[in-house]
Design a protein around this motif. Structure first.
Motif, PDB file in Angstrom:
ATOM      1  N   TYR A 331       0.808  -1.220   0.000  1.00  0.00           N
ATOM      2  CA  TYR A 331       0.000   0.000   0.000  1.00  0.00           C
ATOM      3  C   TYR A 331       0.842   1.271   0.000  1.00  0.00           C
ATOM      4  O   TYR A 331       0.336   2.365  -0.270  1.00  0.00           O
ATOM      5  CB  TYR A 331      -0.984   0.015   1.169  1.00  0.00           C
ATOM      6  CG  TYR A 331      -0.350   0.048   2.539  1.00  0.00           C
ATOM      7  CD1 TYR A 331      -0.002   1.234   3.155  1.00  0.00           C
ATOM      8  CD2 TYR A 331      -0.124  -1.142   3.240  1.00  0.00           C
ATOM      9  CE1 TYR A 331       0.572   1.266   4.418  1.00  0.00           C
ATOM     10  CE2 TYR A 331       0.435  -1.127   4.503  1.00  0.00           C
ATOM     11  CZ  TYR A 331       0.789   0.075   5.089  1.00  0.00           C
ATOM     12  OH  TYR A 331       1.356   0.093   6.337  1.00  0.00           O
ATOM     13  N   ASP A 335      -1.828   3.142  -4.840  1.00  0.00           N
ATOM     14  CA  ASP A 335      -3.055   3.682  -4.244  1.00  0.00           C
ATOM     15  C   ASP A 335      -4.241   2.748  -4.481  1.00  0.00           C
ATOM     16  O   ASP A 335      -5.292   2.897  -3.848  1.00  0.00           O
ATOM     17  CB  ASP A 335      -3.366   5.057  -4.843  1.00  0.00           C
ATOM     18  CG  ASP A 335      -2.297   6.088  -4.465  1.00  0.00           C
ATOM     19  OD1 ASP A 335      -1.831   6.049  -3.310  1.00  0.00           O
ATOM     20  OD2 ASP A 335      -1.924   6.892  -5.330  1.00  0.00           O
ATOM     21  N   ARG A 421      -1.412  12.218  -0.598  1.00  0.00           N
ATOM     22  CA  ARG A 421      -1.810  10.821  -0.733  1.00  0.00           C
ATOM     23  C   ARG A 421      -2.813  10.434   0.361  1.00  0.00           C
ATOM     24  O   ARG A 421      -3.788   9.726   0.106  1.00  0.00           O
ATOM     25  CB  ARG A 421      -0.571   9.927  -0.637  1.00  0.00           C
ATOM     26  CG  ARG A 421      -0.434   8.985  -1.808  1.00  0.00           C
ATOM     27  CD  ARG A 421       0.860   8.246  -1.755  1.00  0.00           C
ATOM     28  NE  ARG A 421       0.887   7.227  -2.792  1.00  0.00           N
ATOM     29  CZ  ARG A 421       1.943   6.475  -3.049  1.00  0.00           C
ATOM     30  NH1 ARG A 421       3.042   6.636  -2.356  1.00  0.00           N
ATOM     31  NH2 ARG A 421       1.892   5.562  -4.007  1.00  0.00           N
ATOM     32  N   GLN A 424      -6.234  11.914  -0.479  1.00  0.00           N
ATOM     33  CA  GLN A 424      -6.838  11.191  -1.595  1.00  0.00           C
ATOM     34  C   GLN A 424      -7.388   9.842  -1.140  1.00  0.00           C
ATOM     35  O   GLN A 424      -8.459   9.413  -1.591  1.00  0.00           O
ATOM     36  CB  GLN A 424      -5.808  10.991  -2.706  1.00  0.00           C
ATOM     37  CG  GLN A 424      -5.455  12.266  -3.462  1.00  0.00           C
ATOM     38  CD  GLN A 424      -4.339  12.046  -4.466  1.00  0.00           C
ATOM     39  OE1 GLN A 424      -3.666  11.010  -4.457  1.00  0.00           O
ATOM     40  NE2 GLN A 424      -4.131  13.025  -5.340  1.00  0.00           N
ATOM     41  N   ARG A 425      -6.667   9.199  -0.244  1.00  0.00           N
ATOM     42  CA  ARG A 425      -7.093   7.875   0.228  1.00  0.00           C
ATOM     43  C   ARG A 425      -8.326   7.977   1.138  1.00  0.00           C
ATOM     44  O   ARG A 425      -9.171   7.077   1.123  1.00  0.00           O
ATOM     45  CB  ARG A 425      -5.933   7.179   0.937  1.00  0.00           C
ATOM     46  CG  ARG A 425      -4.828   6.790  -0.051  1.00  0.00           C
ATOM     47  CD  ARG A 425      -3.675   6.048   0.604  1.00  0.00           C
ATOM     48  NE  ARG A 425      -2.696   5.650  -0.403  1.00  0.00           N
ATOM     49  CZ  ARG A 425      -1.735   4.766  -0.215  1.00  0.00           C
ATOM     50  NH1 ARG A 425      -1.614   4.162   0.965  1.00  0.00           N
ATOM     51  NH2 ARG A 425      -0.886   4.464  -1.180  1.00  0.00           N
TER      52      ARG A 425
END
Length: 435
Positions: A331, A335, A421, A424-425
């Motif tokens: 991970y 993504d 990141r 976004q996750r």
């Protein structure tokens, strides 16, 4: 007398850990006594002892660091010497020929047992004896003219000057025959020590059915050679104290046959995995990173070295085997990771979680810096102000950024991933499961 031990395997393509443990004990005893450790390849089974099988054996020994003194002896080069010895025994009346079983396929050469009781002091089991009435004559050369194991084994040990024969206790019965052969050949009888068998949880001989059983299996699964060596050394031997993680030098210094157990040794793969993890922690950082980078390449992950180095620093304490690395860090490099569906149902798909993640995202967006310290303080402050439990906040955030419930510490993980990141996750998680 200079101590000489030997490892005398019959290569078949795979090297069982039981055979390799015998090699380790012979090596440790020879090094402890300041003697020599020899290798004899019993390659008379032409169909199975192929060049590939022999190379597999040599590679396994090299991987485990079992250095050999002198040249390797290949048993097939000694066949004429074996047959000459059989002729000598025949000429002295110590052997005879017979069509064994009346098959009409030719005569075997049969060794004539002396008809006296036999005894010896085993280096592990102590005094052992066998009555003459329970020892029968036995074949030493087959009807096709090939020497049998008993004759070849004894003659080659004489040729190599072996002083101590350390082997599995499935050979105890053979030893009484071999002692008679040594005496008939006019040779000194070596010291014998028979190692306990390696068994499974049910007390039966450990095999592939019980799990990994060959040295190559453990190598492929990411175990380190020093860890497997250490584990196998302790599988039937103890230094006499509580030490478990030991260097080669410490094992050589402490090793004695007197400290070997006579009862069967049970394989415990959990203990081996723990031990391997201890060895993983002791690797120099550069060696661990090189190993981990190789695992990423094998998994098809093309990683920026500087970024990968940060990731390796996060997971290192959790790694038990080399093979753990790629699955543990996926991970960090993609993504499009999969989620632990059970954890999703238990921790994510609950009332209020979507609102919690939205508030966490807003907090992260406003932070002046996005690092371990700032995210740690921000989430702890949010937990205190909101009255939500710590787990009610941290578990959804961890699942959102990694897809799993466990792993390295959450805050350094988010620092390595970076703010963009992480945000976004969180959005992806909400879209997938909470809308």
């Amino acid at each position: 007398m200079k101590v000489r031990t030997r490892f005398a395997p019959s290569p078949t393509g795979n090297v069982h850990i039981g055979n390799m443990r015998a090699a380790i004990y012979n090596w440790l005893f020879a090094r402890h006594m300041g003697g020599e450790f020899l290798l004899r390849v019993e390659d008379t089974d032409i169909e199975r002892s192929t060049p590939e099988a022999i190379q597999t054996l040599l590679d396994a020994m090299d991987w485990l660091g079992l250095d050999v003194d002198g040249e390797h002896l290949y048993q097939t080069t000694r066949q004429q010497a074996h047959l000459d010895a059989a002729e000598m025994l025949l000429s002295k009346g110590l052997a005879y020929k017979e069509d064994k079983g009346g098959t009409g396929q030719g005569e075997c050469v049969i060794f004539r047992m002396p008809g006296t009781d036999s005894s010896f002091v085993d280096g592990i089991k102590g005094p052992l004896s066998k009555a003459a009435a329970n020892m029968q004559d036995f074949v030493i050369v087959r009807s096709n003219g090939t020497p049998v194991f008993h004759l070849a084994n004894v003659l080659d040990d004489i040729e190599q000057g072996i002083t101590h024969v350390i082997r599995g206790d499935d050979h105890v019965e053979n030893t009484f025959r071999h002692i008679a052969l040594y005496q008939a050949l006019g040779a000194d009888v070596p010291n014998f020590a028979h190692l306990p068998m390696i068994v499974n949880a049910q007390g039966k001989p450990y095999s592939k059915r019980d799990g990994d059983a060959f040295v190559g299996d453990f190598r492929e699964k990411g175990f380190l050679p020093d860890a497997l060596f250490n584990y196998l050394a302790l599988l039937g031997w103890s230094p006499g104290d509580d030490r478990e993680i030991m260097t080669r030098e410490e094992m050589v210094e402490a090793f004695t046959l007197a400290r070997c157990q006579s009862s069967a040794a049970q394989v415990d793969l959990k203990k081996l995995t723990w031990m391997n993890g201890e060895y993983m922690q002791k690797l120099p950082a550069a060696e661990f990173e090189a190993m981990a980078s190789a695992e990423l390449r094998k998994a098809g992950i093309d990683a920026d070295p500087a970024y990968a180095q940060k990731v390796f620093g996060l997971i290192r304490e959790r790694v038990k085997t080399v093979a753990d690395i790629a699955p543990m860090v996926g991970y960090f490099f993609s993504d499009d990771f999969e989620y632990d569906e059970k954890a999703v149902r238990k921790k994510l798909q609950k009332d209020g979680v979507a609102d919690t993640l939205a508030k966490v995202k807003a907090i992260f967006e406003l932070l002046a810096t996005f690092d371990e310290a700032s995210t740690d303080k921000a989430l702890h402050d949010f937990v205190e102000e909101s009255g939500l439990g710590f787990g009610a906040v941290m578990a959804p955030v961890r699942l959102a950024v990694s897809g799993i419930q466990s792993g390295p510490e959450l805050f350094p993980t988010m620092e390595v991933l970076g703010r963009e990141r992480v945000l976004q996750r969180i959005d992806r998680t909400v879209e997938l499961y909470l809308t």
